[in-house]
Design a protein around this motif. Sequence first.
Motif, PDB file in Angstrom:
ATOM      1  N   LEU A  52       0.833  -1.211   0.000  1.00 47.92           N
ATOM      2  CA  LEU A  52       0.000   0.000   0.000  1.00 47.92           C
ATOM      3  C   LEU A  52       0.865   1.258   0.000  1.00 47.92           C
ATOM      4  CD1 LEU A  52      -2.841  -0.895   2.545  1.00 47.92           C
ATOM      5  CD2 LEU A  52      -3.104  -0.552   0.075  1.00 47.92           C
ATOM      6  N   VAL A  53       1.892   1.269   0.839  1.00 46.57           N
ATOM      7  CA  VAL A  53       2.775   2.441   0.906  1.00 46.57           C
ATOM      8  C   VAL A  53       3.492   2.626  -0.431  1.00 46.57           C
ATOM      9  CG1 VAL A  53       4.814   3.430   2.028  1.00 46.57           C
ATOM     10  CG2 VAL A  53       3.065   2.302   3.409  1.00 46.57           C
ATOM     11  N   LEU A  54       3.978   1.540  -1.006  1.00 41.30           N
ATOM     12  CA  LEU A  54       4.703   1.648  -2.273  1.00 41.30           C
ATOM     13  C   LEU A  54       3.779   2.026  -3.428  1.00 41.30           C
ATOM     14  CD1 LEU A  54       7.136  -1.368  -1.896  1.00 41.30           C
ATOM     15  CD2 LEU A  54       7.698   1.068  -1.773  1.00 41.30           C
ATOM     16  N   TRP A  55       2.539   1.589  -3.389  1.00 36.48           N
ATOM     17  CA  TRP A  55       1.590   1.988  -4.437  1.00 36.48           C
ATOM     18  C   TRP A  55       1.282   3.473  -4.341  1.00 36.48           C
ATOM     19  CZ3 TRP A  55      -1.734  -2.809  -3.050  1.00 36.48           C
ATOM     20  CH2 TRP A  55      -1.243  -3.939  -3.735  1.00 36.48           C
ATOM     21  N   GLU A  56       1.411   4.058  -3.154  1.00 32.36           N
ATOM     22  CA  GLU A  56       1.212   5.510  -2.989  1.00 32.36           C
ATOM     23  C   GLU A  56       2.391   6.287  -3.538  1.00 32.36           C
ATOM     24  OE1 GLU A  56       0.440   6.634   1.057  1.00 32.36           O
ATOM     25  OE2 GLU A  56      -1.249   5.251   1.229  1.00 32.36           O
ATOM     26  N   GLY A  57       3.594   5.747  -3.349  1.00 29.26           N
ATOM     27  CA  GLY A  57       4.795   6.440  -3.791  1.00 29.26           C
ATOM     28  C   GLY A  57       5.962   5.472  -3.849  1.00 29.26           C
ATOM     29  N   ASP A  58       6.318   5.105  -5.021  1.00 27.97           N
ATOM     30  CA  ASP A  58       7.353   4.103  -5.263  1.00 27.97           C
ATOM     31  C   ASP A  58       8.748   4.697  -5.045  1.00 27.97           C
ATOM     32  OD1 ASP A  58       8.536   1.751  -6.044  1.00 27.97           O
ATOM     33  OD2 ASP A  58       8.068   1.956  -8.162  1.00 27.97           O
ATOM     34  N   VAL A  89       9.038  -6.551  -5.372  1.00 27.11           N
ATOM     35  CA  VAL A  89       9.836  -5.355  -5.098  1.00 27.11           C
ATOM     36  C   VAL A  89      11.301  -5.646  -5.390  1.00 27.11           C
ATOM     37  CG1 VAL A  89       8.258  -4.550  -3.278  1.00 27.11           C
ATOM     38  CG2 VAL A  89      10.313  -5.823  -2.652  1.00 27.11           C
ATOM     39  N   SER A  90      12.048  -4.578  -5.546  1.00 24.20           N
ATOM     40  CA  SER A  90      13.503  -4.680  -5.620  1.00 24.20           C
ATOM     41  C   SER A  90      14.070  -3.785  -4.525  1.00 24.20           C
ATOM     42  CB  SER A  90      14.022  -4.249  -6.993  1.00 24.20           C
ATOM     43  OG  SER A  90      13.797  -2.863  -7.186  1.00 24.20           O
ATOM     44  N   ARG A  91      15.244  -4.151  -4.053  1.00 21.99           N
ATOM     45  CA  ARG A  91      15.936  -3.339  -3.043  1.00 21.99           C
ATOM     46  C   ARG A  91      17.330  -3.039  -3.576  1.00 21.99           C
ATOM     47  NH1 ARG A  91      16.695  -6.399   2.009  1.00 21.99           N
ATOM     48  NH2 ARG A  91      17.031  -8.109   0.583  1.00 21.99           N
ATOM     49  N   GLU A  92      17.726  -1.780  -3.450  1.00 25.01           N
ATOM     50  CA  GLU A  92      19.065  -1.400  -3.919  1.00 25.01           C
ATOM     51  C   GLU A  92      19.638  -0.311  -3.026  1.00 25.01           C
ATOM     52  OE1 GLU A  92      17.894   1.546  -7.536  1.00 25.01           O
ATOM     53  OE2 GLU A  92      17.329  -0.562  -7.761  1.00 25.01           O
ATOM     54  N   ARG A  93      20.929  -0.344  -2.906  1.00 30.28           N
ATOM     55  CA  ARG A  93      21.633   0.674  -2.112  1.00 30.28           C
ATOM     56  C   ARG A  93      21.516   2.028  -2.794  1.00 30.28           C
ATOM     57  NH1 ARG A  93      22.753  -0.683   2.942  1.00 30.28           N
ATOM     58  NH2 ARG A  93      23.113  -2.902   3.029  1.00 30.28           N
ATOM     59  N   ARG A 110       3.618  -3.570  -9.394  1.00 36.83           N
ATOM     60  CA  ARG A 110       2.682  -2.542  -9.874  1.00 36.83           C
ATOM     61  C   ARG A 110       1.398  -3.183 -10.393  1.00 36.83           C
ATOM     62  NH1 ARG A 110       7.496  -0.269 -11.099  1.00 36.83           N
ATOM     63  NH2 ARG A 110       7.647  -1.099 -13.216  1.00 36.83           N
ATOM     64  N   ALA A 111       1.506  -4.307 -11.081  1.00 31.92           N
ATOM     65  CA  ALA A 111       0.338  -4.994 -11.638  1.00 31.92           C
ATOM     66  C   ALA A 111      -0.570  -5.534 -10.537  1.00 31.92           C
ATOM     67  CB  ALA A 111       0.789  -6.127 -12.555  1.00 31.92           C
ATOM     68  N   LEU A 112       0.015  -5.903  -9.415  1.00 27.79           N
ATOM     69  CA  LEU A 112      -0.772  -6.450  -8.310  1.00 27.79           C
ATOM     70  C   LEU A 112      -1.758  -5.421  -7.754  1.00 27.79           C
ATOM     71  CD1 LEU A 112      -1.139  -9.010  -6.591  1.00 27.79           C
ATOM     72  CD2 LEU A 112       0.581  -8.087  -5.020  1.00 27.79           C
ATOM     73  N   ARG A 113      -1.444  -4.158  -7.935  1.00 25.98           N
ATOM     74  CA  ARG A 113      -2.301  -3.079  -7.425  1.00 25.98           C
ATOM     75  C   ARG A 113      -3.730  -3.207  -7.954  1.00 25.98           C
ATOM     76  NH1 ARG A 113      -3.857   2.406  -8.448  1.00 25.98           N
ATOM     77  NH2 ARG A 113      -3.711   3.640  -6.545  1.00 25.98           N
TER      78      ARG A 113
END
Length: 153
Positions: A52-58, A89-93, A110-113
């Motif tokens: 939910l948080v990431l769908w608001e602002g990636d 999701v992906s995680r990067e430094r 994004r598609a899961l939204r």
Amino acid sequence: MTNKNATGKDAFLRLDNQLCFALYSANLAMNKVYRKLLAELGLTYPQYLVMLVLWEGDGITVSELGERLFLDSATLTPLLKRLQAAGLVSRERGVEDERQVLVRLTSEGRALRSKAKSVPESVFCASGCKPEQLQAMRRDLEQLRTSLSEQFE
């Protein structure tokens, strides 16, 4: 809160008179509803909150995510690892600051939204409440959270 069978100080120690128990048992019931709905998406409730948080602002840092969800990095890291393993999701430094880890949605995330759009309405229907009741309850709970949080700052 009062109970006909309890008087004086004893009434304060009755389970049914405890605000914490009302919150706890309501949370259990709410999680049961979410568990069923989110199983179709392949998410747990904490993972859903992250999404939910990431769908608001990636593209936010783990710290920002933690602040938003009131979770520490020790709790978030395994959650994010599972979401990454699921391809959501992906995680990067961070480029400017390698101590920061940025979390971004993948195309699958994004598609899961669009698949998740029915969840809030289903929860609303399950609640049996009117929209204004739920909004008032949410505001009251946010105020309670704020008041309780201020006690330990």
